[in-house]
Scaffold this active site. Structure first.
Site, mmCIF file in Angstrom:
data_model
loop_
_atom_site.group_PDB
_atom_site.id
_atom_site.type_symbol
_atom_site.label_atom_id
_atom_site.label_comp_id
_atom_site.label_asym_id
_atom_site.label_seq_id
_atom_site.Cartn_x
_atom_site.Cartn_y
_atom_site.Cartn_z
ATOM 1 N N ASP A 560 10.855 10.525 106.805
ATOM 2 C CA ASP A 560 12.140 11.038 107.421
ATOM 3 C C ASP A 560 12.744 9.698 108.054
ATOM 4 O O ASP A 560 11.846 8.751 108.693
ATOM 5 C CB ASP A 560 12.132 12.065 107.926
ATOM 6 C CG ASP A 560 13.101 13.039 107.929
ATOM 7 O OD1 ASP A 560 14.265 12.511 107.671
ATOM 8 O OD2 ASP A 560 13.258 14.088 108.343
ATOM 9 N N GLU A 563 16.455 5.027 107.804
ATOM 10 C CA GLU A 563 17.626 4.176 107.656
ATOM 11 C C GLU A 563 17.241 2.886 108.398
ATOM 12 O O GLU A 563 17.793 1.692 107.833
ATOM 13 C CB GLU A 563 18.602 4.946 108.153
ATOM 14 C CG GLU A 563 18.979 6.083 107.468
ATOM 15 C CD GLU A 563 18.366 7.400 107.724
ATOM 16 O OE1 GLU A 563 18.326 8.149 106.415
ATOM 17 O OE2 GLU A 563 17.672 7.343 108.548
ATOM 18 N N ASP A 637 20.609 15.319 105.067
ATOM 19 C CA ASP A 637 20.812 16.577 105.882
ATOM 20 C C ASP A 637 22.187 17.181 105.415
ATOM 21 O O ASP A 637 23.193 16.976 106.140
ATOM 22 C CB ASP A 637 20.707 16.094 107.311
ATOM 23 C CG ASP A 637 19.307 16.065 107.786
ATOM 24 O OD1 ASP A 637 18.384 16.412 106.888
ATOM 25 O OD2 ASP A 637 18.901 15.686 108.649
#
Length: 954
Positions: A560, A563, A637
């Protein structure tokens, strides 16, 4: 300017007059190299390039490098694997150009400007750099000299452009659009472009990059603005602290711009009297433009946003305030005419985000061109790939960047996830309920915060909530035949032992620590991320996961915030500051490659630790080449709204067309509106229908998984088993498992033949221009046309059936000719799915999990109307023996003229392979409407032992 040196191959020198100079300018020269050539153009005409080098990689791949400083050659690529060129080529030249020719491709370079044009073997132009379309501008980042680089390309009016990763603007064809390549939650930057004209460009640059129409978006005040009273120069902004009463103003003021884009902006801009947690803002008035034509308006928003122009509602959106969404809307404006404008925003409290920007209409030249423009690099560096079709171009991309590893077979079953299972008991209770209800399931997922609250980065279970994680995982494996995937962030809280260890070794980014930046947990904790560009840190991170988690039996990794999302909703400049100290050099040059480097360490670490078990990684972000590290990507998300579901169609399809075949999303969306948390009867029914439609859609993407915030996303928590929502989701879950022979064969082809599972219609129907821009349909494999239902209470939807093929309704077998737009039935329980004529569609047995039993009996639905073929692929399912040839393929061909199906001789073998099985053949014709939901009469059954069988339709 010198003519060519006698020691080099001679190229002519020509004088060229130029209006801005009083002296003659001569064309440059060139040098042959062992793998191509180098042109030495005139720097004033070449955008600052002193050398333009062409390297032959294959007969259909040419690399182009432009440097402004011969001492600053590109670094070894993070993306492209070492290549061994095998193609032959020739070099010819005229006074003005030099040509590099292979068997399939010719590149012609201007000796004066260094501009490159690409032609096919027949001499037809494919693509061209603009003659004056290159820029290399000196920049300094972290004290090091680099360049900003830009290349403009001229294409044709019939081109259409795809790929570029995953973006949320519901755009399928990017021609004429602007795309920002910068990793962010829900936005994935992959600098690979795929064209309908069968070429691709791999732009080898990991910095923040703009693609397409790279003109900067303008603030609203670049238009003529008028207040709601008609005064020129501003809009009327009305602030109310009661969102149910927008006209009940606490403040009204003149405003000429709306620009709260990044973290902290709203606190500086919003009036002190306004309370965003309960309020609403309305901007009203009129706009006027000095241009005729289509203007593109781009809005980012957190909370609720509605836009009306000329009284027409153009969008009605919602996104959780902590993760803003975006929308692009096109509006035709007449020069000098006023158009009424109204924007309403309910920010939902906390940090607030809203921007409103526009681009004026494009000229015809601008519509038929595009650019790559990157912030930082040592050189301008890209690969031009040409193919016989779009699949061939993707194969070229994977030749450069690596094969897409074959995922474990169990990953193609159903996954259940939740934000989050807080205890060991919750996990076990959910899996037990699946098995008790006989709902198929292969993977249960543990999201973040299974550690003690203050110990993010410990990679240790909180023993109060997970008293024996290892025994839990063993029970999942042995008792319930389920796999266990766990969320692992690259994040460490300051002061925990792992932080201290990594910090002492220089493996952490330190700016977030220096800023004393706290996260959102409880009172907030100070944290930072590790640096996966550092090989030692890569290995150290895997060693940590191995010691704390893999040894307990964890099957897969959920990477997760990759980025990296060190702090959400920051500007690119802030992200670069957070990554100062990056091992490779200035963060500006490398930041987009973080997710790939993060996945690389896990993949190589696990394969080194346990080479017999396939790695699987799910990551929220991706970069070019990541497919070689067993990494799939999900769309982040997103919100639980109908428009978000629709946006995933183009997002996932374009991601798949970016060269990585494995994509997924949160079925049902991640974040929910408050109305769904304690719903009234109507909202509850909408929630159930939304999840049902999303589940139907999710059945036909590469990886099939449900996840999201409360309300819980298990089928039995969405609706009772007598409800049509429950019945439909159970139906599609079972259908997914019956389709495993088809789906796993697609996965096998993704590795062995560089195939793509989730396919834009243009890939299979390139001559049908009607499919170029379709953003709400796609193909799942070569046979299934998927048409998600994207509106509440929608019981039919328009479906375009591409020309060049006939189509059969999957459920009832009804035939419809291609080239038609039809109004397809879409009952609550069914989503329209059509099968292409000439398809051979294999169905296996019903299963509770993928390895429950072998497919000893397979039903082959054979769809007449065209010749067709299918290769049924099988291997051992969980190891890497397929890389060594341990797999089998059963080729199948249908001949329309002879009405025969040939099941060919099996090729290959593997341990545990079925030596004999039963094939049941169902013939689907215009007259025999054999659908999977209706009785289909007589079935031809044959026993297959690996030798060729031919079955004739009766």
């Amino acid at each position: 300017m010198k003519c060519i040196h006698p020691s080099l191959v001679k190229a002519g020198c020509a004088a060229v007059g130029f209006l801005l100079f009083s002296f003659s300018v001569f064309a440059g020269d060139f040098t042959r190299t062992s793998d191509g050539l180098i042109v030495h153009p005139d720097a004033p005409f070449s955008g600052g390039a002193t050398d333009v080098q062409l390297k032959v990689i294959a007969d259909n791949i040419i690399r182009v490098i432009a440097v402004a400083d011969k001492k600053m050659q590109p670094d070894t690529s993070l993306v492209v694997l070492k290549q061994t060129p095998a193609a032959k080529w020739t070099v010819t030249n005229t006074k003005a150009t030099v040509s590099l020719k292979t068997a399939r491709l010719t590149a012609v370079v201007s000796l004066q400007t260094g501009a490159v044009q690409f032609f096919d073997a027949a001499g037809k132009k494919i693509l061209a750099e603009k003659e004056v379309g290159r820029q290399l501008q000196p920049q300094v980042f972290e004290g090091k000299r680099l360049y900003s680089v830009r290349q403009d390309f001229a294409t044709s009016s019939d081109d259409a452009l795809y790929g570029l990763g995953q973006h949320q603007d519901a755009v399928m064809n990017y021609k004429g659009s602007q795309v920002l390549l910068w990793q962010n939650n829900t936005e994935v930057a992959v600098p690979f472009l795929l064209s309908k004209k069968n070429y691709g460009i791999l732009w080898d640059n990991a910095s923040v990059t703009q693609f397409g129409d790279v003109r900067p978006y303008q603030q609203l005040n670049a238009l003529k603005l008028y207040s709601k009273d008609g005064d020129q120069g501003w809009l009327t902004a009305t602030y109310s602290n009661d969102k149910s009463k927008p006209a009940d103003a606490v403040l009204q003021k003149a405003e000429s711009g709306i620009n709260m884009e990044f973290l902290g902006d709203s606190k500086l801009i919003l009036p002190a009297a306004f309370k965003p947690e309960n309020g609403v803002v309305t901007w009203e008035g009129s706009i006027a433009s000095e241009w005729n034509g289509v203007h593109k308006f781009r809005f980012t928003y957190g909370g609720y946003a509605k836009l009306w122009i000329d009284g027409k509602l153009l969008f009605d959106r919602w996104r959780q305030s902590w993760n803003p969404g975006s929308v692009v809307t096109e509006v035709a404006l007449a020069k000098g005419e006023k158009h009424s404008f109204k924007l309403e925003w309910i920010p939902s409290g906390g940090e607030s985000y809203l921007t409103a920007k526009f681009l004026p209409p494009q000229t015809e030249e601008e519509r038929n061109s595009y650019s790559f423009a990157s912030e930082a690099g040592k050189a301008l560096d890209y690969y031009f790939i040409y193919g016989q079709n779009m699949d061939d171009v993707i194969a070229g991309y994977r030749k450069l960047t690596g094969k897409a590893t074959l995922l474990p077979k169990w990953t193609f079953g159903f996954w259940q996830s939740r934000e989050r299972y807080k205890t060991q008991k919750e996990i076990m209770d959910v899996v037990e309920e699946f098995r008790k209800r006989r709902i198929p399931l292969d993977n249960i997922v543990e999201d973040w915060s299974y550690w003690k609250q203050a110990e993010w980065g410990s990679q240790e279970f909180d023993e109060e909530r997970f008293p024996n994680a290892e025994s839990m995982i063993q029970a999942l494996h042995n008792q319930y035949h389920a796999h266990f995937m766990i969320s692992v962030w690259p994040k460490f809280y300051e002061g925990i032992p792992n932080y201290t260890d990594f910090n002492n070794k220089g493996w952490l980014y330190k700016r977030n620590i220096a800023d004393r930046q706290r996260d959102w947990i409880a009172q907030g904790y100070i944290s930072t991320f590790y640096d996966p560009f550092n090989p030692a840190a890569q290995k150290g991170f895997w060693d940590l996961l191995n010691k704390k988690l893999y040894t307990k039996g964890v099957d897969a990794w959920w990477m997760d915030a990759s980025e990296p999302d060190i702090l959400s909703n920051v500007s690119p400049q802030k992200r670069k500051e957070q990554m100062v100290g990056l091992y490779n050099g200035p963060a500006a040059a490398y930041l987009n490659a973080y997710p790939m480097q993060n996945a690389k360490g896990i993949y190589e670490g696990q394969r080194g630790t346990n080479p017999n078990t396939r790695v699987f990684i799910l990551t929220r972000s991706a970069f070019a080449g990541q497919q070689r590290y067993a990494a799939a990507t999900w769309s982040g998300d997103i919100a639980s709204r109908w428009h978000d579901m629709k946006d995933q169609i183009a997002a996932g399809t374009n991601f798949s067309m970016s060269g990585s075949p494995y994509w997924t999303m949160d079925i049902g969306g991640f974040a929910v509106e408050r109305r769904y948390e304690r719903p009234n009867e109507e909202d509850l029914e909408e929630w159930r229908e939304l999840n049902t439609r999303w589940f139907q859609f999710g059945t036909f993407v590469p990886l099939f998984r449900a996840h999201g915030q409360f309300p819980y996303r298990e089928i039995f928590n969405i609706a009772p088993e007598t409800h049509p929502a429950y019945q439909s989701m159970l139906y599609y879950n079972k259908l997914r498992y019956r389709l495993l022979p088809y789906i796993y064969s697609l996965a096998g082809a993704a590795y062995h033949n560089d195939g793509t599972l989730m396919r834009g219609l243009v890939m299979d129907f390139p001559k049908d221009t009607a499919v170029n821009n379709i953003n709400d349909q796609y193909l799942f494999g070569p046979s299934l046309l998927i048409n998600p239902v994207i509106n509440y209470k929608q019981l039919s939807r328009e479906v375009y059936l591409p020309k060049g093929a006939g189509w059969f309704d999957l459920y009832n077998g009804t035939f419809v000719s291609g080239g038609n737009r039809i109004n397809a039935d879409a009952t609550y329980e069914r989503m329209p799915v059509y099968v292409k004529a000439g398809s051979i569609l294999p169905f296996g047995p019903e299963l509770q999990y993928t390895s429950e039993k072998p497919a000893e009996e397979i039903t082959l639905y054979v769809y007449s109307g065209a010749d067709g073929s299918f290769n049924l692929y099988e291997d051992e399912g969980t190891n890497y023996n397929y890389e060594k040839g341990a797999f089998a393929v059963i080729p199948m061909k249908y001949n329309e003229a002879g009405k025969t199906l040939t099941i060919g001789e099996r090729k290959g073998s593997f341990n545990g392979m079925l030596q004999q099985r039963r094939f049941n053949i169902v013939w689907v014709t215009k007259d025999n409407k054999a659908g999977i939901d209706v009785p289909h009469g007589a079935v031809d059954s044959v026993t297959y032992s690996g030798k060729t069988l031919t079955i004739k339709m009766k």
